[in-house]
Design an enzyme around this catalytic site. Sequence first.
Site, PDB file in Angstrom:
ATOM      1  N   THR A  70       0.807  -1.221   0.000  1.00 23.60           N
ATOM      2  CA  THR A  70       0.000   0.000   0.000  1.00 23.60           C
ATOM      3  C   THR A  70       0.838   1.269   0.000  1.00 23.60           C
ATOM      4  OG1 THR A  70      -1.805  -1.124   1.111  1.00 23.60           O
ATOM      5  CG2 THR A  70      -1.743   1.253   1.354  1.00 23.60           C
ATOM      6  N   ASP A 157       1.098  -6.422  -4.564  1.00 19.46           N
ATOM      7  CA  ASP A 157       0.280  -6.436  -3.355  1.00 19.46           C
ATOM      8  C   ASP A 157       0.780  -7.672  -2.616  1.00 19.46           C
ATOM      9  OD1 ASP A 157      -1.882  -7.272  -1.572  1.00 19.46           O
ATOM     10  OD2 ASP A 157      -3.014  -5.657  -2.501  1.00 19.46           O
ATOM     11  N   SER A 158       1.051  -7.586  -1.329  1.00 19.51           N
ATOM     12  CA  SER A 158       1.717  -8.714  -0.667  1.00 19.51           C
ATOM     13  C   SER A 158       0.851  -9.974  -0.643  1.00 19.51           C
ATOM     14  CB  SER A 158       2.153  -8.328   0.745  1.00 19.51           C
ATOM     15  OG  SER A 158       1.054  -8.229   1.607  1.00 19.51           O
ATOM     16  N   SER A 159      -0.457  -9.832  -0.927  1.00 12.59           N
ATOM     17  CA  SER A 159      -1.296 -11.036  -1.012  1.00 12.59           C
ATOM     18  C   SER A 159      -0.872 -11.911  -2.193  1.00 12.59           C
ATOM     19  CB  SER A 159      -2.766 -10.647  -1.181  1.00 12.59           C
ATOM     20  OG  SER A 159      -3.146  -9.813  -0.128  1.00 12.59           O
ATOM     21  N   THR A 189       1.420  -4.953   3.931  1.00 11.61           N
ATOM     22  CA  THR A 189       1.270  -5.374   5.329  1.00 11.61           C
ATOM     23  C   THR A 189       0.593  -6.737   5.472  1.00 11.61           C
ATOM     24  OG1 THR A 189      -0.827  -4.178   5.464  1.00 11.61           O
ATOM     25  CG2 THR A 189       1.140  -3.010   6.208  1.00 11.61           C
ATOM     26  N   ASP A 190      -0.188  -7.142   4.453  1.00 10.35           N
ATOM     27  CA  ASP A 190      -0.993  -8.354   4.623  1.00 10.35           C
ATOM     28  C   ASP A 190      -0.157  -9.599   4.933  1.00 10.35           C
ATOM     29  OD1 ASP A 190      -3.242  -6.882   4.242  1.00 10.35           O
ATOM     30  OD2 ASP A 190      -3.557  -7.470   2.149  1.00 10.35           O
TER      31      ASP A 190
HETATM   32  N1  LIG Z   1      -1.488  -2.182   3.815  1.00  8.02           N
HETATM   33  C1  LIG Z   1      -1.124  -3.011   2.837  1.00  8.02           C
HETATM   34  O1  LIG Z   1       0.013  -2.943   2.434  1.00  8.02           O
HETATM   35  C2  LIG Z   1      -2.127  -4.024   2.355  1.00  8.02           C
HETATM   36  C3  LIG Z   1      -1.916  -4.505   0.939  1.00  8.02           C
HETATM   37  N2  LIG Z   1      -3.032  -5.281   0.502  1.00  8.02           N
HETATM   38  C4  LIG Z   1      -0.687  -5.382   0.838  1.00  8.02           C
HETATM   39  O2  LIG Z   1      -0.474  -6.223   1.664  1.00  8.02           O
HETATM   40  O3  LIG Z   1       0.071  -5.261  -0.098  1.00  8.02           O
END
Ligand SMILES: NC(=O)C[C@H](N)C(=O)O
Length: 665
Positions: A70, A157-159, A189-190
């Site tokens: 993000t 996106d870390s997902s 963050t995910d």
């Molecule tokens: N806050 C984030 O970074 C969430 C985002 N979906 C990720 O993990 O890439």
Amino acid sequence: MADNSTMTSLARALSHHKLDQCDPIDASPSRAQRLPGRRRTLSCKSLSSLDTDDSCVLETRVLVLNTGGTIGMKMHLVDSQDVLVPEPNALFKYLRTLPILHDAEYAKKTCLYDYYNPDDTLVLPRTLPHPDHQIHGLSKENKRIIYTILEYKPLLDSSNMTTDDWAKIGKDIEANYENYDGFVILHGTDTMAYTASALSFMCEHLGKPVILTGSQVPIYEMKNDGRDNLLGALVIAGQYCIPEVCLYFYNKLYRGNRVTKVDAGSYNAYSSPNLPPLATTEVDIAINWDTVWRANSTSKFKVSTELNRNVGLLRLFPGITSETVRAFLQGPIEGVVLESYGSGNAPDNRPDLIEELKKAIASGIIIMNCTQCLKGTVSASYNTGKVLLDAGLIAGSDMTPEAALSKLSYVLAKKNMNIEGKKKLMGENLRGEMSIDLGATRLCMNDSRFIQIIAKTLSISCTEELKAICDALTPTLACAATKIGDIEALHALKEMGSNLCLSDYDGRTPLHIAASEGYLNVVKYLLSHGASVYARDRYGDTPLSNAVRFRRKEVVKLLRKTGAHFSRDELDEAGTELCSLAASGDLEGLEIWSLAGADLNKPGYDGRTASQVAQAVGKTQVLTHLVKLETNKPQIGLGEFNECDEYDDDDESGVIEFTATMSGK
Ligand SMILES: NC(=O)C[C@H](N)C(=O)O
């Protein structure tokens, strides 16, 4: 408790240190004597108008790997809906416009871009606006943090991340390890807790900070957490030798394998339920040095990118059927983290379930028992916990499921290790990921008679004052004991729970002193008790540069084997030193520099190499010597330095013994 002889030892060390405070031999080399320096020496004069402190400015280098998340996302219309997606080629350009993250004036005045690439490198400002609010302590240390951003393609996106992405990050750290003082990884963050855990295991014998961070709101938004998170991570990575894979978020630095994401809608997104933060950055930066994890080894840093993907998380719930469990435990699965109830419990009235677990373990699957509670540890205090232990599950102590899963992935990929070896490793504390019982016998500096006596003499009663005494005495005592080569005294200090990596008023650690004095055994002892080869004193010198200066050949060899290296700038400027050694016919000096990793063909300031200089001044002996040195150049890590074999990690059974201390700066 320290006995009488220990007391005598310590007292001797202390009195010796007092005498030595004016001993020029022990003093760090003066600026003029110093090794040909990093860019700092060039910038000293030109900085006087920018930096009020007249001491030399040190530049430290941080590599930022931007993997996505993000922090660097923007809104895009996808299928007629506005959603956040990573925006390529935007972050660097944006950071360049932010005065809190880039000091353009400093870059211009010091001709920064004569040395670094203007398309990927930035420099942090020195101080924050208010002098009382030296939040990041930069002015105290007088360091400038130069950071280079390497952007991944595609940004993720870390997902969307997999173990292959972890391996890429690991390889990039390994490839750039010697050129930077620390690493920051921008990450979504995910799944950041998974990546942080995995990297903590993959990075073996880590000696520099690796800090993951990101944000909940894109940095391009007016109100966001990205700026603070990036700034905090950079400042810690560039200033402090915390040799761990960490996660920095919302003013806190956590051990990477202890965190879990707990809030999707708050800046305070992470929790480290079973370990307090390693550092907090509020008005001041407070580092909890006693908690910092250090590998006790004389081995070089390396990244193990082999990971086994046949692992999984199985969460127990009331009424789970044995069919579900059986289906989950089918091949190709090789390792499972069972998320049990409470303190590691499962039904003891369900022989069908227990039978499935036993069958899987008998077929060679490793099953870890971790609690599904956020906080707490696995124990066998209930019969419902004992059934799992009896069935052959390995107790995961207080590991997070993220840490347990990535540890399984790392351990299962180990070659030349049998299943018993892997199980043993899974139950051991490899990188501070689980709490170990230090036992009732662990001595603590606060309890020691030595400190008690001093406290009594000074009429000190409260714990805070006692702690202040410990903090003040420990570095002095450890440095003094090192100066006289007294391993016994060092050991006594260690036994009292003190930290042998703390530095004195000049930022000099016991390892700097042992390296200067050439005490090979003390160097070995310190390295095997968590000392860092990367520690820099206030002059920017490392134990390696000290060993070179004082010509401690064996120490240079051992430090190199442990991964010590000159900085890129030191290597660049080594040519001039080599030329001057060649001109004066100093064969020993040339050998030391070669052992320390200098390139003998590096040209000096006038473009000539050491051999050209030797030829010009008619030193044929030097020419022959240079050829000999070039031919016999040590192959670090290929068994050259057998005197340190006793500290090697691999024992005969093929099981890797990892030991570490939880102390030390
Ligand atoms: N806050 C984030 O970074 C969430 C985002 N979906 C990720 O993990 O890439």
